[in-house]
Scaffold this motif. Structure first.
Motif, PDB file in Angstrom:
ATOM      1  N   GLN A  37     -12.684   3.437  -4.616  1.00  0.00           N
ATOM      2  CA  GLN A  37     -11.418   2.800  -4.905  1.00  0.00           C
ATOM      3  C   GLN A  37     -10.289   3.980  -4.658  1.00  0.00           C
ATOM      4  O   GLN A  37     -10.386   5.009  -5.439  1.00  0.00           O
ATOM      5  N   TYR A 241      -2.585  -9.004  -2.101  1.00  0.00           N
ATOM      6  CA  TYR A 241      -3.911  -8.835  -1.917  1.00  0.00           C
ATOM      7  C   TYR A 241      -4.380  -9.028  -0.381  1.00  0.00           C
ATOM      8  O   TYR A 241      -3.982 -10.000   0.195  1.00  0.00           O
ATOM      9  N   THR A 242      -5.326  -8.433  -0.059  1.00  0.00           N
ATOM     10  CA  THR A 242      -6.213  -8.812   1.300  1.00  0.00           C
ATOM     11  C   THR A 242      -7.595  -8.709   0.799  1.00  0.00           C
ATOM     12  O   THR A 242      -8.079  -7.986  -0.055  1.00  0.00           O
ATOM     13  N   LYS A 251      -7.622  -4.850  -0.681  1.00  0.00           N
ATOM     14  CA  LYS A 251      -6.465  -3.981  -0.599  1.00  0.00           C
ATOM     15  C   LYS A 251      -5.267  -4.680  -1.264  1.00  0.00           C
ATOM     16  O   LYS A 251      -5.364  -5.819  -1.370  1.00  0.00           O
ATOM     17  N   ILE A 263      -0.429   1.554  -3.249  1.00  0.00           N
ATOM     18  CA  ILE A 263      -1.393   0.710  -2.310  1.00  0.00           C
ATOM     19  C   ILE A 263      -2.614   1.258  -2.849  1.00  0.00           C
ATOM     20  O   ILE A 263      -3.137   2.500  -3.068  1.00  0.00           O
ATOM     21  N   THR A 264      -3.647   0.444  -3.159  1.00  0.00           N
ATOM     22  CA  THR A 264      -4.855   0.656  -3.714  1.00  0.00           C
ATOM     23  C   THR A 264      -5.865  -0.051  -2.704  1.00  0.00           C
ATOM     24  O   THR A 264      -5.846  -1.489  -2.083  1.00  0.00           O
ATOM     25  N   GLU A 265      -6.806   0.701  -2.307  1.00  0.00           N
ATOM     26  CA  GLU A 265      -7.760   0.165  -1.173  1.00  0.00           C
ATOM     27  C   GLU A 265      -9.248   0.418  -1.877  1.00  0.00           C
ATOM     28  O   GLU A 265      -9.602   1.310  -2.465  1.00  0.00           O
TER      29      GLU A 265
END
Length: 271
Positions: A37, A241-242, A251, A263-265
């Motif tokens: 993350q 969200y994605t 995401k 942005i959190t991936e």
């Protein structure tokens, strides 16, 4: 300051998305072996979000039963978010998958935490040692009711003492936490009260301290139990969200007060 508090709370929630028990409780689906993350501060550039600054990267590794066995966290922005700059933690379990020990390496320090249980399988005590000096730096004791619910905690960290009393609602959700903290001889008091929706998801938390200062955080969710809106002290944070094919989000764009962005991936590896 309000925005920093909101971001801090969101970051903590992101870290807690990987638990030491089963993945369903953390709203993660499928047989996950690892999750990496990365969190960024972003900015709006002519209608497009651009990553400006990496503030955290964490990798969580789980066993085939869905229990966390290692976490590696890089947090270069530690002053802003009050988290260690870098930590590596390993988790050990007994045959019943009760956690019995964690070993946390933080810079030059290594902390070993041991867990002790009663016959009912409840953790009644933890002790944390500095592995190099063998000195005891933290000790907690826990009490439970007849339903095996945690109702009281006493924690001693060096010379500071914290006590927590916990109450529950009819659905066995925590309804109230009352804290008393003694630091350098000074005693401070605070409390948190919680409300939940029909899915037992927290929709409101109210913080109050001895000076009667009050802070309220409300949360709304989508149909998959992911938070989509948080509000606190006039600050709002929206989530977009994605998702991958397992319906886990990979995401998340967080928009704070319509002019600040995170942005959190996620990179998820499945069994």
């Amino acid at each position: 300051m309000k925005t920093q508090i909101i971001i801090f709370l969101l970051l903590l929630a992101t870290y807690s998305a990987i638990g030491q028990t089963n993945l369903e409780k953390q709203n993660l689906k499928g047989n996950i072996l690892s999750l990496t993350q990365s969190i960024f501060i972003a900015a709006d550039s002519v209608g497009n979000l651009v990553k400006e600054k990496a503030i955290s990267k964490a990798k969580y590794t789980l066993n085939t039963r869905g229990f966390l066995i290692e976490s590696i966290v890089d947090n270069p922005d530690k002053y802003e978010f009050y988290l260690p700059e870098k930590s590596i933690t390993t988790y050990k379990y007994d045959a019943d998958y009760k956690i019995i020990e964690t070993i946390a390496e933080e810079g030059q320090e290594t902390m070993r935490k041991k867990y002790f249980y009663n016959k009912a399988g409840n953790c009644i005590k933890t002790k944390t040692y500095n592995q190099k000096t063998k000195s005891l730096i933290d000790k907690s004791e826990f009490k439970y009711n007849s339903k095996n619910q945690l109702i009281a905690e006493n924690n001693v960290h060096y010379n500071d003492v914290r006590n927590r009393i916990i109450n529950y609602d009819a659905n066995n959700n925590i309804s109230e936490e009352i804290w008393s903290v003694k630091i350098k001889g000074e005693i401070e008091w605070s409390s948190y009260t919680y409300k939940y929706n029909q899915n037992n998801l927290e929709i409101e938390s109210v913080y109050k301290n001895e000076d009667q200062e009050i802070s309220i955080v409300t949360t709304e969710y989508d149909g998959n139990n992911n938070p989509i809106l948080k509000t606190s002290e006039g600050t709002t944070c929206k989530y977009k969200y994605t998702f991958d094919t397992h319906y886990n989000w990979i995401k998340c764009i967080q928009t704070i007060d319509n002019d600040k962005y995170m942005i959190t991936e996620r990179e998820i590896t499945y069994l």
